[in-house]
Scaffold this motif. Structure first.
Motif, PDB file in Angstrom:
ATOM      1  N   VAL A 145      21.830  -5.466   9.205  1.00 34.32           N
ATOM      2  CA  VAL A 145      20.620  -5.097   9.946  1.00 34.32           C
ATOM      3  C   VAL A 145      19.579  -6.211   9.842  1.00 34.32           C
ATOM      4  O   VAL A 145      19.392  -6.810   8.785  1.00 34.32           O
ATOM      5  N   LEU A 146      18.901  -6.482  10.948  1.00 34.22           N
ATOM      6  CA  LEU A 146      17.858  -7.499  11.048  1.00 34.22           C
ATOM      7  C   LEU A 146      18.321  -8.813  10.413  1.00 34.22           C
ATOM      8  O   LEU A 146      17.775  -9.291   9.408  1.00 34.22           O
TER       9      LEU A 146
ATOM     10  N   ILE B 168       0.830  -1.204   0.000  1.00 33.08           N
ATOM     11  CA  ILE B 168       0.000   0.000   0.000  1.00 33.08           C
ATOM     12  C   ILE B 168       0.871   1.264   0.000  1.00 33.08           C
ATOM     13  O   ILE B 168       0.362   2.370  -0.055  1.00 33.08           O
ATOM     14  N   SER B 169       2.174   1.077   0.030  1.00 34.76           N
ATOM     15  CA  SER B 169       3.123   2.189  -0.012  1.00 34.76           C
ATOM     16  C   SER B 169       2.935   3.130   1.164  1.00 34.76           C
ATOM     17  O   SER B 169       2.999   4.348   1.030  1.00 34.76           O
ATOM     18  N   SER B 170       2.741   2.541   2.349  1.00 34.73           N
ATOM     19  CA  SER B 170       2.567   3.352   3.552  1.00 34.73           C
ATOM     20  C   SER B 170       3.890   3.870   4.094  1.00 34.73           C
ATOM     21  O   SER B 170       3.930   4.887   4.784  1.00 34.73           O
ATOM     22  N   GLY B 171       4.984   3.149   3.812  1.00 35.38           N
ATOM     23  CA  GLY B 171       6.284   3.564   4.312  1.00 35.38           C
ATOM     24  C   GLY B 171       6.998   2.421   5.005  1.00 35.38           C
ATOM     25  O   GLY B 171       6.525   1.281   5.007  1.00 35.38           O
ATOM     26  N   ILE B 172       8.134   2.727   5.603  1.00 34.14           N
ATOM     27  CA  ILE B 172       8.982   1.726   6.260  1.00 34.14           C
ATOM     28  C   ILE B 172       9.095   2.076   7.736  1.00 34.14           C
ATOM     29  O   ILE B 172       9.643   3.123   8.098  1.00 34.14           O
ATOM     30  N   ALA B 173       8.581   1.242   8.583  1.00 32.81           N
ATOM     31  CA  ALA B 173       8.686   1.465  10.024  1.00 32.81           C
ATOM     32  C   ALA B 173      10.144   1.326  10.465  1.00 32.81           C
ATOM     33  O   ALA B 173      10.839   0.413  10.010  1.00 32.81           O
ATOM     34  N   PRO B 174      10.620   2.184  11.356  1.00 34.15           N
ATOM     35  CA  PRO B 174      12.012   2.103  11.809  1.00 34.15           C
ATOM     36  C   PRO B 174      12.224   1.005  12.848  1.00 34.15           C
ATOM     37  O   PRO B 174      12.563   1.251  13.999  1.00 34.15           O
ATOM     38  N   VAL B 175      12.017  -0.211  12.420  1.00 32.75           N
ATOM     39  CA  VAL B 175      12.046  -1.351  13.337  1.00 32.75           C
ATOM     40  C   VAL B 175      13.416  -1.540  14.001  1.00 32.75           C
ATOM     41  O   VAL B 175      13.486  -1.780  15.210  1.00 32.75           O
ATOM     42  N   PRO B 176      14.539  -1.450  13.260  1.00 28.35           N
ATOM     43  CA  PRO B 176      15.823  -1.601  13.943  1.00 28.35           C
ATOM     44  C   PRO B 176      16.005  -0.601  15.088  1.00 28.35           C
ATOM     45  O   PRO B 176      16.505  -0.956  16.171  1.00 28.35           O
TER      46      PRO B 176
ATOM     47  N   LYS C 134      17.375  -4.137   5.528  1.00 26.98           N
ATOM     48  CA  LYS C 134      18.733  -4.077   4.987  1.00 26.98           C
ATOM     49  C   LYS C 134      18.811  -3.027   3.877  1.00 26.98           C
ATOM     50  O   LYS C 134      19.743  -2.214   3.819  1.00 26.98           O
ATOM     51  N   LEU C 135      17.817  -3.048   2.998  1.00 29.66           N
ATOM     52  CA  LEU C 135      17.797  -2.095   1.888  1.00 29.66           C
ATOM     53  C   LEU C 135      17.608  -0.663   2.402  1.00 29.66           C
ATOM     54  O   LEU C 135      18.306   0.253   1.970  1.00 29.66           O
ATOM     55  N   ALA C 136      16.663  -0.487   3.333  1.00 26.88           N
ATOM     56  CA  ALA C 136      16.365   0.855   3.827  1.00 26.88           C
ATOM     57  C   ALA C 136      17.543   1.488   4.544  1.00 26.88           C
ATOM     58  O   ALA C 136      17.736   2.708   4.497  1.00 26.88           O
ATOM     59  N   SER C 137      18.350   0.665   5.202  1.00 27.79           N
ATOM     60  CA  SER C 137      19.469   1.186   5.988  1.00 27.79           C
ATOM     61  C   SER C 137      20.798   1.150   5.239  1.00 27.79           C
ATOM     62  O   SER C 137      21.806   1.649   5.747  1.00 27.79           O
ATOM     63  N   SER C 138      20.798   0.532   4.046  1.00 28.88           N
ATOM     64  CA  SER C 138      22.038   0.296   3.290  1.00 28.88           C
ATOM     65  C   SER C 138      23.066  -0.452   4.136  1.00 28.88           C
ATOM     66  O   SER C 138      24.271  -0.224   4.044  1.00 28.88           O
TER      67      SER C 138
END
Length: 443
Positions: free
Chosen positions: A341-342, A289-297, A333-337
């Motif tokens: 991560v995770l 739904i393209s809501s975004g990426i939660a900052p889970v890390p 991993k992608l969001a943080s480069s």
């Protein structure tokens, strides 16, 4: 290891399986072990063969070539929305809700929810999901489906506070808690389900909190799912985010399971951590739904109780939590480069013990430990994509498929054995769910 005082033979003995049990500090991996189940609980976990007092079980499962894990815990879904799978795809969230989903849901009847939930339960059992947290309507029917299929669930009646029928919905939510909390031998627990701050004004939320206090239950709510939701909340409430607003209302004085938490600030994360709020991360739905990426890390580092959910099958479009764990690992991993991560152990933790903690059920489920409920899945590791045997935890998250799961035990009861659902007629479920879905969306 084994508990003292064990005199009666166990009901089930899983013999010679590789055991993988997530922990906060890292997974326990036992290359060859036995698990004994007595009643609804695990009586022994340890090296194979089990001590003599755990031999002679009524049912012995040969664990050769199988991996035994705790069942996956789906921390947020709307089970009966399986009926809308594929009905409204590739749309923005609010258009998806207002133009498609809410009009279709207005036609829902109790029998629809029953068969939609039955379909969801069959799908989840096949995917190794043993527990789910659900928010929807006609929740008595959901509870009946949970009872019949043998699953474990945390149920809440969805409450829209600014819509006609809000008071009736709250009454039904209270009745659900009174009737079903602790039912089915404890397999069903309940919460109240205010949908979100933008659909539940303060006056209504105060009534929900009063009811939660009377009933001794927590709440399941959507928080900070979209950027627009957060922006509007700040504009209306003096710069407060939805999470800050709920803190000022006193919502977090209760146990809260918060779905999504995508657009959160550092201050929001501090509140979530300090108040022990459980967060259900739904990466597949949020991506679709393209809501975004939660900052889970960042949440995990701050000590937030984070678990994994699928959301409903109308917006995911499946209830496969193993797939969700893989998506979560890749997404962050992608969001943080940052490829570290995770990592796989963390992703597996989120799908099991992390979700159990988000639901505040970590004392009873989420790991394979003596004294915990016997919610166990057996995965076939004798598949080409599971070789060579470098790292089984990595293989589970990055290589395995939900179709590799062969046997599922919930509360000490075998609900799927060697790929066959044992509690319900799967063909009947598929036929009845198809019938109800077509009647709903083709009018």
């Amino acid at each position: 290891m084994c508990k003292t005082g064990q005199t009666e033979r166990p009901d089930i003995l899983i013999s010679g399986a590789q055991i993988v049990s997530p922990r906060e500090e890292g997974p326990l991996v036992l290359p060859k072990g036995d698990i004994a189940v007595s009643g609804s609980k695990i009586a022994y976990v340890g090296p194979s063969p089990a001590p003599p007092q755990f031999q002679g079980a009524a049912k012995v499962i040969d664990g050769s070539g199988l991996v035994a894990m705790p069942g996956f815990v789906n921390a947020h879904t709307h089970a009966a929305m399986t009926l809308f799978r594929g009905f409204a795809d590739d749309m923005p969230l609010m258009a998806w809700l207002t133009q498609k989903i809410w009009p279709a849901e207005a036609r829902l009847k109790a029998n629809d929810v029953y068969w939609g939930t039955m379909l969801a339960c069959v799908e989840m059992i096949r995917a190794g999901v043993t527990t789910f947290a659900d928010m929807y309507f006609f929740m008595d029917e959901t509870a009946k489906a949970v009872d019949r299929t043998g699953m474990r669930a945390s149920l809440s009646r969805g409450l829209i506070g600014n819509a006609p029928g809000a008071e009736q919905g709250l009454a039904e939510g209270k009745e659900l808690c009174e009737r079903w909390n602790g039912a089915c031998g404890g397999r069903i627990t309940t919460m109240l389900g205010p949908h979100a701050p933008y659909t539940c004004p303060r006056s209504f939320l105060e009534k929900v909190m009063e009811a939660a206090s009377e009933l001794g239950v927590g709440m399941h709510i959507h928080l900070s799912e979209t950027e627009g939701e957060v922006r509007e909340c700040k504009a209306v409430h003096g710069g407060l985010s939805p999470i800050e607003l709920m803190a000022t209302y006193g919502l977090f004085e209760f146990p809260v399971l918060a779905a999504h938490c995508v657009h959160v600030s550092d201050r929001d994360i501090e509140i979530l951590s300090a108040r022990g709020v459980g967060v259900a991360h739904n990466p597949g739905c949020n991506m679709k739904i393209s809501s975004g990426i939660a900052p889970v890390p960042k949440m995990l580092k701050a000590g937030v109780r984070v678990g994994l959910g699928t959301d409903g099958a109308a917006s995911n479009n499946n209830l496969d939590l193993l797939e969700e764990a893989r998506i979560a690992a890749f997404l962050h991993k992608l969001a943080s480069s940052d490829p570290t991560v995770l990592a796989a152990p963390e992703a597996l933790y989120l799908a099991t013990l992390g979700s159990a903690r988000a639901l505040r059920l970590e004392e009873t489920i989420g790991t394979i430990d003596e004294g915990k409920k016997a919610d166990i899945v057996l995965m076939d590791s004798r598949r080409p994509h599971m070789y060579p045997r470098h790292d089984m935890v990595s293989h589970i998250v990055y290589s395995a498929r939900s179709s590799d799961i062969r046997t599922v035990i919930i509360d000490g009861r075998v609900v799927m054995e060697d790929g066959v659902i044992t509690t319900v007629d799967e063909e009947e479920v598929l036929a009845r769910a198809e019938e109800r879905a077509q009647a709903l969306v083709l009018k």
